[in-house]
Design a protein around this motif. Structure first.
Motif, mmCIF file in Angstrom:
data_model
loop_
_atom_site.group_PDB
_atom_site.id
_atom_site.type_symbol
_atom_site.label_atom_id
_atom_site.label_comp_id
_atom_site.label_asym_id
_atom_site.label_seq_id
_atom_site.Cartn_x
_atom_site.Cartn_y
_atom_site.Cartn_z
ATOM 1 N N ARG A 167 15.948 1.936 34.944
ATOM 2 C CA ARG A 167 16.047 1.466 33.564
ATOM 3 C C ARG A 167 16.779 2.523 32.758
ATOM 4 O O ARG A 167 16.825 3.696 33.132
ATOM 5 N N PHE A 168 17.341 2.072 31.656
ATOM 6 C CA PHE A 168 18.165 2.967 30.845
ATOM 7 C C PHE A 168 18.065 2.527 29.401
ATOM 8 O O PHE A 168 18.168 1.332 29.089
ATOM 9 N N SER A 169 17.869 3.486 28.516
ATOM 10 C CA SER A 169 17.765 3.210 27.087
ATOM 11 C C SER A 169 19.000 3.752 26.384
ATOM 12 O O SER A 169 19.334 4.935 26.510
ATOM 13 N N LEU A 170 19.663 2.877 25.646
ATOM 14 C CA LEU A 170 20.928 3.211 24.984
ATOM 15 C C LEU A 170 20.807 2.902 23.498
ATOM 16 O O LEU A 170 20.567 1.749 23.120
ATOM 17 N N GLY A 171 20.962 3.901 22.668
ATOM 18 C CA GLY A 171 20.779 3.729 21.232
ATOM 19 C C GLY A 171 21.936 3.034 20.540
ATOM 20 O O GLY A 171 23.003 2.827 21.107
ATOM 21 N N GLY A 172 21.705 2.667 19.290
ATOM 22 C CA GLY A 172 22.744 2.058 18.464
ATOM 23 C C GLY A 172 23.608 3.122 17.810
ATOM 24 O O GLY A 172 23.535 4.308 18.145
#
Length: 781
Positions: A167-172
């Motif tokens: 999983r990977f979290s990518l900000g705005g």
């Protein structure tokens, strides 16, 4: 000398450096101009029970206060789904949503009165969701989920030699345009209205204003000479400001200007969608992806805005430069109680493409292979394995030779070995290196948006005025269009002037977005100029008794064999002969088709390619990092203006680097505190964009070159779009940081690094590696 293909300054550069380029706030105010400010919701979600606006009206300088009840027409500014009220009605759905508008004699008085919003609004709180994964769990979406399938991904993964879950979290990312949102509305005769709007989409502003006021489109004129940046933030979200200024001006019959300060701009408007990815991958021993099962959840915010096409582009760019035989891609646009997110340079493409780059980076580390070789093993082919998951053939595939040229000229192999040696003897400072490729589709996802019009006027003195439907936001669109027209007429660039974008001149325009500005408007202007050239050629050919095809226009002169005359003289002569010296032009991109339900077709006219190699150093004690060197090789086809194109690539690189490293968005959790639901990073003091200090300091360490390759597609002079594709080049910076962090664990542990890779995120990833090492040591002991 040709005026296309030459490096020349931006047409307004001399005005920019002298501070003489007028923006909307520089327009001389008409006598009696009033100023507006917006009263914003003090909570993230609730029922709007009452507004005590009499208290606001009693404030000094206040002329009027308007609420949703004062909008005579449609209270909506949603560009696709009509779920976005201009002023809140019945409910508020994010903290910062406009509830009412104050119109006062000065901007300061309007803002002070609007600040009473927290005191005059009676709101019954409702549960608020800020986290897109929480909204996803609740199946709370702004549009129905999307599904892109090819082959049987689950079976391919199950039968693959290796499986990878992650999983990977990518900000705005905030657009942070230098000129903030602004609109200035001036009543005109016979119930007309002139609206100066800092917008990428004047026609949409025309429609929103007309619908809000119950007027016809021909009664509303929207004009934009230039913007101080847009980056997508002024495609749809300029609407609320244009609408409020117009409603107030129409009601009071006096000019009204609305210019929020930077904090309110942040709190009202949306930005690049943050994404959450979950994936399961099957791959072979060479790292080739055999199956990909991917879930993408975007933070859409409180309303639909442009979230659907953004997700579509993210799904269609997950492949990036790679052949993926079996995919199951699912996209969910989560509805949260935050600002409604919108267009941002790349429009979902960067989010989708970064996900596959993260996957391949992890696959390479897991197999102990060079990441570049794993990428090469997955590249699209040129005669087979060259069809995207959405059914478009990848033509003109130049990614392999482009990457090879960059790797060779930037000494990838040598530097990889040098970094390994450095890291072996440096316990605190670790260096990282990454080379990432780019394939980016050019065109709007919606086929009918791919059209443009232009007007070209030749005056009797030989000077030329051009008007087209695109908007100038600093990217050099007007410069390139002027070059195209000057080339067609065979006159010096200085003889061509481009006027303000105006809905009363070119009608029914598309947004200047999706990197199509030059492609569409350049072709439309070329069409208009060629019609004029043909008429002039017919006229002079009849006088000189030569074939029309023998007449040539170049260097300010018109020639045919032994005949010659100045262009200016020909124009004067043609006018006397009653030859039409102006023309309209039109262009529609050919060959596009798209089934938005099945996510299949040919949504892009062509692809732009590129690659970048970045080297960083990370301080493992503090999480600080520095970009030591960046080399980029980018495909712009046959460049119309190399100086402008290189500037666009450099700017996109730095902006994309900021998104992935420093530009972190934070909201106060719904914890019952006074600031619950508040965007905490709503000012330059709390939101860090890159500065000159963030680019390499060593001379010659930031290298951008154009790849020598004409566009096989019939684009304007065989050039390619340059606005959005290079924003993907700094993937190499993020993955170089990941490479450096990985060196702490001898590249045996996949770093769980989130984006943006702030110092805090880097330290978290280092702690995670340390925890794994501790477990491994305990098990070994």
């Amino acid at each position: 000398m040709s005026t296309v293909g030459t490096a020349r300054p931006h047409e307004s550069a001399h005005l920019h450096v002298a501070g003489a380029a007028p923006y909307i706030d520089d327009i001389a105010e008409v006598a009696g101009t009033l100023h507006a400010a917006l009263g914003l919701s003090p909570i993230a979600h609730g029922r709007l029970l009452a507004l005590d606006l009499d208290r606001v009206r009693a404030m000094p300088g206040v002329v009027a206060v308007l609420s949703a009840a004062d909008i005579p027409g449609t209270n909506d500014c949603g560009p696709i789904v009509h779920d976005d009220p201009i002023l809140a009605q019945d409910t508020v759905t994010w903290r910062g949503q406009p509830m009412f508008a104050v119109i006062a004699r000065s901007r300061g008085e309007a803002r002070r009165a609007a600040a009473l919003a927290v005191q005059v609004a009676t709101i019954e709180p409702l549960p608020a969701v800020l986290d897109p994964l929480e909204a996803h769990a609740l199946q709370q979406y702004v549009v129905p989920p999307m599904h892109l399938v090819r082959g049987d991904a689950k079976a391919a993964i199950a039968s693959a030699p290796h499986q990878l879950d992650g999983r990977f979290s990518l900000g705005g990312q905030e657009q942070f345009y230098l000129e903030g949102q602004i609109a200035y509305a001036i009543p005109q005769e016979n119930d007309g209205l002139l609206v100066h709007s800092s917008t990428q989409h004047p026609t949409e502003m025309q429609h929103v204003v007309a619908h809000a006021l119950g007027l016809s489109a021909h009664q509303v004129q929207v004009q934009c000479r230039r913007m101080g940046g847009g980056f997508g933030g002024k495609e749809s979200q300029s609407a609320v400001f244009a609408a409020v200024a117009a409603i107030a001006a129409h009601r009071l019959q006096c000019p009204v200007k609305l210019r929020p300060d930077r904090d309110d701009d942040f709190l009202i408007t949306g930005r690049r969608h943050g994404f959450e990815f979950r994936y399961r991958i099957g791959h072979d021993d060479l790292g080739r992806i055999l199956g990909a099962d991917v879930e993408m959840v975007s933070n859409a915010g409180a309303s639909a805005d442009l979230s659907a096409p953004v997700m579509t582009r993210a799904l269609c760019h997950f492949d990036n430069t790679y052949w993926l035989p079996n995919v199951d891609l699912r996209g969910y646009c989560a509805r949260t109680n935050t600002q409604s997110n919108t267009a941002f340079r790349g429009f979902g493409g960067p989010q989708g493409a970064l996900a596959v780059e993260m996957v391949l980076d992890s696959v390479a580390r897991r197999l102990g292979l060079d990441p570049l070789e794993v990428r090469r093993a997955n590249f699209y082919g040129t005669t087979e394995h060259n069809v995207t998951p959405y059914g478009q053939t990848v033509e003109d595939n130049i990614i392999a030779p482009l990457v090879t040229e960059l790797a060779d000229t930037a000494h990838y192999r040598q530097r990889r070995a040098e970094i390994a040696s450095f890291n072996a003897t440096s316990p605190v400072l670790k260096r990282g290196l990454a080379l990432t490729p780019v394939k980016f589709g050019i065109s709007f996802n919606v086929a009918h948006f791919n059209q443009a019009g232009a007007l070209v006027h030749v005056y009797t003195d030989g000077s030329v005025l051009v008007n087209h439907g695109g908007t100038e936001m600093g990217q050099g669109l007007n410069t390139k269009v002027a070059q195209v027209v000057a080339h067609e007429l065979g006159i010096p660039f200085e003889r061509v002037r481009v006027s303000a974008t105006d809905t009363h001149k070119v009608a029914n325009t598309s947004a200047t977005a999706a990197s199509t500005g030059t492609d569409l408007n350049g072709k439309a202007a070329q069409d208009a100029a060629r019609q004029i050239v043909f008429r002039l050629a017919q006229h002079i050919a009849a006088r000189w008794l030569v074939p029309v095809g023998a007449v040539q226009f170049a260097d300010g002169r018109v020639t045919a064999g032994a005949h010659a005359m100045a262009f200016d003289d020909l124009v004067a002569q043609a006018y006397a002969a009653r030859v039409q010296l102006w023309s309209d032009g039109f262009y529609a991109t050919p060959g596009l088709h798209w089934d938005r339900e099945k996510l299949q077709g040919k949504p892009f006219y062509y692809f732009a390619y590129g690659a970048a190699l970045s080297e960083v150093v990370v301080d493992t004690l503090t999480g600080e990092w520095r970009l030591l060197r960046a080399d980029a090789l980018h495909d712009v086809g046959a460049s119309l203006n190399p100086a402008v194109d290189i500037g666009q690539i450099e700017g996109a690189f730095v902006q994309g680097m900021g998104w992935l490293t420093t530009e972190e968005l934070r909201w106060q959790p719904m914890d019952g505190s006074r600031n619950a639901g508040l965007l905490l990073t709503h000012a330059p003091s709390t939101y860090k964009i890159p500065t000159a200090n963030d680019v390499p300091v060593t001379p010659g360490a930031f290298n951008v070159r154009l790849y020598d390759h004409r566009n096989p597609a019939d684009s304007i002079h065989r050039s390619k779009a340059v606005g959005e594709p290079p924003l993907l080049l700094p993937f190499s910076v993020f993955l170089a940081i990941r490479d450096a962090v990985s060196a702490v664990g001898e590249h045996q542990i996949d770093p769980p690094l989130r984006a943006p890779a702030t110092s805090e995120a880097i330290l978290d990833a280092l702690d995670a590696i340390g925890a794994v090492q501790a477990v491994q040591a305990a098990q070994a002991g």
